[in-house]
Design an enzyme around this catalytic site. Structure first.
Site, PDB file in Angstrom:
ATOM      1  N   ASP A  57       0.781  -1.090  -0.151  1.00  0.00           N
ATOM      2  CA  ASP A  57       0.086  -0.020   0.062  1.00  0.00           C
ATOM      3  C   ASP A  57       0.910   1.437   0.115  1.00  0.00           C
ATOM      4  O   ASP A  57       2.161   1.111   0.249  1.00  0.00           O
ATOM      5  CB  ASP A  57      -0.906  -0.020   1.017  1.00  0.00           C
ATOM      6  CG  ASP A  57      -2.193   0.771   0.894  1.00  0.00           C
ATOM      7  OD1 ASP A  57      -1.648   1.933   0.088  1.00  0.00           O
ATOM      8  OD2 ASP A  57      -3.227   0.650   1.456  1.00  0.00           O
TER       9      ASP A  57
HETATM   10  C1  BGC Z   1      -4.956   3.057   0.058  1.00  0.00           C
HETATM   11  C2  BGC Z   1      -5.031   2.116  -1.070  1.00  0.00           C
HETATM   12  C3  BGC Z   1      -4.788   3.006  -2.336  1.00  0.00           C
HETATM   13  C4  BGC Z   1      -3.550   3.741  -2.344  1.00  0.00           C
HETATM   14  C5  BGC Z   1      -3.206   4.552  -3.505  1.00  0.00           C
HETATM   15  C6  BGC Z   1      -3.750   4.032   0.228  1.00  0.00           C
HETATM   16  O1  BGC Z   1      -4.018   5.111   1.052  1.00  0.00           O
HETATM   17  O2  BGC Z   1      -5.018   2.390   1.326  1.00  0.00           O
HETATM   18  O3  BGC Z   1      -6.195   1.517  -1.148  1.00  0.00           O
HETATM   19  O4  BGC Z   1      -4.960   1.935  -3.422  1.00  0.00           O
HETATM   20  O5  BGC Z   1      -3.633   4.720  -1.140  1.00  0.00           O
HETATM   21  O6  BGC Z   1      -3.990   5.688  -3.563  1.00  0.00           O
END
Ligand code: BGC
Length: 862
Positions: free
Chosen positions: A284
């Site tokens: 993530d």
């Molecule tokens: C989220 C993800 C997301 C990523 C990219 C993170 O804060 O948990 O689900 O894909 O950001 O934006």
């Protein structure tokens, strides 16, 4: 963004037998694609492409320098990885998210790239797919998402999400597929397949146990092994084994003491070991890892780390150092590179036969509307108020915050910049035209409401009206901890900062009044607040009560005013206002109108101010005193239709008095049309709750067991998530898992098991006849629950192990069948560390809801 083609397909004479990502079988029956006018993608040269994958990887890796290999395993843009053009390896483009392709940002910052051509179809959120209980809706969702991602030049789409709704407070429940591991597993597979048919990698997320936002990056998830295997992993397992998912995203939280992205048990033992996953594991954005553990324990791609220089990523220069120091074997790096190349090759990034996708086409909107319609759940219709009859209603009163609220550009990373979004009000207006008089009334709650988004001139990169919020270490506001965006002129402490800690925040936005005249600004704050307008001090307040402090100011319509609010305190504040012309109707006005109207529809619920990434809700109470208003409306007009839109459960203290309650998820750009269709009977509701609606928060497991905090989650309820907990504890919920009514009625009859007794390797066939005994066509979801009559461990009273949605004309019957395999009968046995189906008797329970079982039959497992 045209990319050069490479030599991979030119290696045409090479033949490798078993491809690691198998080509999908051709579709057999008339597909859901045809029903909505979509062309199902076919890839004639797919098998040839896949046959070359492993050989190409073997050819490419030895040609790379160490630095080149390392360049592939970390970001070199916010959502991009590096290219090695001399080898025909291109940049890989990743994009959020689960409900439509997110807007374009600058390569190295979160700022908008200011494209005017980056809007996408805004699909209903995944909770709506879950509420449809229809694998065809999952297919449609994936088909649109995959095609649009390709059209926007993306290689990995960051979705779908399958973390289960364990805690109704969790801010991200709306992004996932409900609370049941079986339901989520069955729906995620067709969705992934449909995405990947478009030559785009689906990225299932977040692996694993991301079930709260409270301290999401630090909370330590510690479920026991049985709970992990039976509840929190099956959807990921199905994605790997049944859908050949190409990519998976790790989660922010820790798992048993280390970040989930570098957990040996989760990644090496289970994902890449037992399940044989051959795709890539991406972090993530900005996770708490370290180089050696991440490198050795199977993390393949690091994205989003909060450092200025991409070379400072854990899997960049530090990885080279660790390899040179002998702490990480080159083989570990080669495996990562192989996985990344495998994905790139499988989706055609290195050949010229790749599909191009389509975006914002009519068929995508038809699909969005269909999913939205199937995701609406009719919870209660005791006076048969619904469906409304166009020939009988001439005056409709509509009220409530979700009447004309748009939800697409909220919620966090799942936001979508959509071409348009049809609100319920617009849906009704378009359906009813001039024939019906629609009266709109706005009721002001006695609680102070934040300044409506309609007045916000400041937008963040998504185009969402937003306040910029900065968190500082102290009152001097010299040292910034974190900067973000929020939708409303209020501050509630979030998981970015410790609970009960003193907060020092500054919020800024430009406010554009819609009319000129005296505006009365209103503040409630526990703590100290200092408001400046256009740089000049306007209002200061320090206090400990929630009294509302007011001050008038004369403002010009359509002029921007820069608001800056400094707040020091623990509990937060709200800034609201009264505008010169009356925005709200008095209680007397709307109650009197409710008495006279032919139909009253209250569109309430939540919004992405409540359901959103980075923060959990504080309770399950509808915001802004909606409960009070709903109760009064019902008293004034017992036929009031309470139509709630939300991403997870809310309490409904007025439930017993309400005759008509409808549940809806954030339902995408066509949602308002689906809502109007359902209210007027052009669509017969067929959704079923994908999670339990509890009577009160205290009834839910994490709260009852005191297992919700910022430090660790023990998952103390074990395998008794959601509805399983309610049954185990004998707690009656407000509405059960699987509940949902129709405008017609169905019966189930003739349950037939293929055998009275089966052996471990047999599959049991369960057949049943479903009949529509009502007067209109409709669809019913038959739900198969299994009850293990005697087991050596405590098992849930009922486990969902099958479902089928069947569409029937009035009077029509159909026989459907569902299969039970050994795995369906099994629990995770801690002694043997394996699945175990114990011999004995099982009940097959067939119902149309968890709490409405029509038929039961027993069989024996030998
Ligand atoms: C989220 C993800 C997301 C990523 C990219 C993170 O804060 O948990 O689900 O894909 O950001 O934006």
């Amino acid at each position: 963004m045209k990319r050069p083609t490479t030599f991979a397909i030119a290696l045409s004479s090479l033949f490798v037998t078993a491809p690691l990502f198998a080509a999908e079988a051709p579709a057999s029956k008339l597909s859901i694609y045809d029903e909505v006018g979509l062309v199902e993608p076919t890839r004639p040269l797919l098998q040839q492409r896949l046959d070359l994958v492993e050989q190409t990887i073997k050819t490419l890796i030895p040609q790379m320098t160490l630095a080149e290999k390392v360049s592939l395993v970390h970001a070199n843009g916010k959502f991009t990885t590096a290219a090695i053009e001399r080898l025909g390896i291109h940049e890989m483009w990743l994009s959020d998210g689960p409900h439509g392709v997110r807007h374009e940002i600058e390569r190295d910052s979160w700022n908008s790239a200011n494209w005017s051509s980056d809007d996408s179809t805004y699909l209903p959120v995944l909770t709506a797919v879950a509420a449809s209980w229809n694998i065809d809706m999952a297919t449609l969702h994936g088909a649109v998402l995959g095609s649009e991602a390709r059209h926007r030049g993306k290689d990995l789409i960051l979705g779908p999400g399958v973390n289960l709704a364990r805690l109704p407070l969790y801010g991200r429940n709306f992004e996932y597929l409900g609370e049941d591991p079986y339901l989520a597993s069955k729906l995620v597979v067709p969705q992934i397949k449909a995405i990947q048919k478009n030559d785009v990698a689906a990225t299932i997320k977040h692996f694993a146990l991301n079930t709260q936002e409270l301290n999401r990056t630090g909370v330590n998830a510690k479920p026991d092994e049985r709970t992990l295997r039976e509840v929190y992993l099956p959807a990921f397992e199905a994605a790997v084994k049944q859908a050949n998912v190409y990519a998976m995203m790790g989660s922010y939280n820790e798992f048993r003491g280390t970040n989930a992205n570098q957990s040996k048990h989760l990644v090496m033992d289970i994902l890449k070991g037992e399940w044989g996953y051959k795709g890539l594991l991406v972090t993530d954005w900005n996770v708490d890892i370290n180089t050696v553990d991440a490198a050795i324990n199977g993390l393949d791609l690091e994205m989003g780390t909060d450092v200025a220089n991409y070379q400072d990523y854990y899997l960049a220069e530090p990885l080279i150092k660790m390899i040179n120091a002998g702490k990480v074997p080159v083989a570990a790096l080669d495996d990562k590179v192989a996985r990344i190349l495998r994905v790139q090759l499988s989706i055609g990034m290195m050949d010229n036969h790749r599909l191009g996708g389509q975006r914002n086409i009519a068929a995508h909107r038809v699909a969005a509307r269909r999913i939205a319609a199937e995701g609406i759940v009719l919870l209660k219709n005791s006076r048969q108020v619904l469906p409304l009859d166009q020939s009988k209603v001439s005056n409709i009163l509509v009220l409530g915050p979700n009447l004309d609220k748009k939800h697409g550009q909220g919620g966090g990373s799942s936001e979508v910049k959509s071409l348009y979004e049809i609100t319920p009000l617009q849906g009704l207006r378009d359906k009813l035209g001039d024939r019906v008089n629609i009266t709109v009334m706005r009721a002001q709650s006695s609680q102070l409401a934040p300044i409506s988004n309609d007045y916000l001139a400041t937008r963040h990169w998504t185009g969402t009206p937003s306040w910029n919020i900065s968190y500082f270490t102290d009152d001097s506001r010299q040292k910034l901890i974190h900067e973000s965006w929020i939708a409303d002129s209020e501050f509630k402490p979030s998981s970015f900062t410790a609970k009960d800690a003193q907060q020092f925040i500054t919020m800024k936005a430009a406010i554009k009044p819609l009319e000129s005249g005296v505006h009365t600004l209103k503040v409630t704050a526990k703590g100290k607040i200092n408001i400046k307008i256009d740089g000049k001090p306007f209002m200061q307040y320090e206090g400990d009560s929630l009294e509302v402090v007011t001050k008038n100011i004369s403002l010009m319509g359509s002029k921007d005013y820069q608001f800056e609010i400094d707040y020091n305190g623990t509990d937060g504040y709200t800034l609201g206002w009264d505008t010169p012309n009356k925005l709200f109707n008095s209680e007397a006005e709307y109650l009197s109108a409710a008495k006279k109207a032919d139909a009253v529809i209250y569109f309430g619920g939540l919004s992405h101010s409540d359901d959103r990434e980075s923060i959990d809700r504080a309770d399950l109470v509808l915001p802004n005193q909606q409960d009070e208003m709903i109760a009064k409306l019902i008293e004034a007009n017992p036929n009031t239709i309470v139509f709630l839109t939300a991403g997870s459960a809310v309490e409904m203290p007025w439930k017993d008095n309400a005759s008509t309650i409808v549940w809806n998820s954030y339902s995408g750009m066509e949602g308002g049309y689906a809502v109007a269709d359902m209210l007027f009977g052009d669509v017969n509701p067929s959704g079923k709750m994908p999670f339990t609606l509890p009577k009160s928060l205290a009834d839910t497991a994490p709260i009852a067991l005191n297992d919700y905090n910022a430090t660790e989650s023990l998952y103390s309820e074990g395998v008794f998530i959601g509805h399983r907990w309610f049954e185990q504890q004998n707690i009656k919920p407000l509405f059960s898992f699987g509940h949902g009514l129709s405008y017609t009625n169905f019966t189930l009859s003739n349950i037939k098991l293929s055998a009275a007794s089966i052996s471990q390797s047999d599959t049991l066939n369960v057949a049943v006849t479903v009949t529509n005994i009502g007067k209109v066509a409709g669809a019913e979801v038959v739900q198969l629950y299994l009850h293990d009559k005697k087991a050596s461990v405590e098992r849930p009273e009922k486990e969902l192990k099958g479902f089928a949605k069947v569409m029937l004309k009035p009077g029509e019957s159909k026989q459907i069948s569902m299969q039970l395999t050994q795995r369906d009968l099994s629990f995770w046995d801690d002694k043997t560390n394996d699945w175990l189906a114990e011999a004995g008797e099982f009940d097959v329970l067939l119902g149309t809801s968890l709490d409405y079982i029509h038929l039961r039959e027993t069989f024996t497992l030998k």
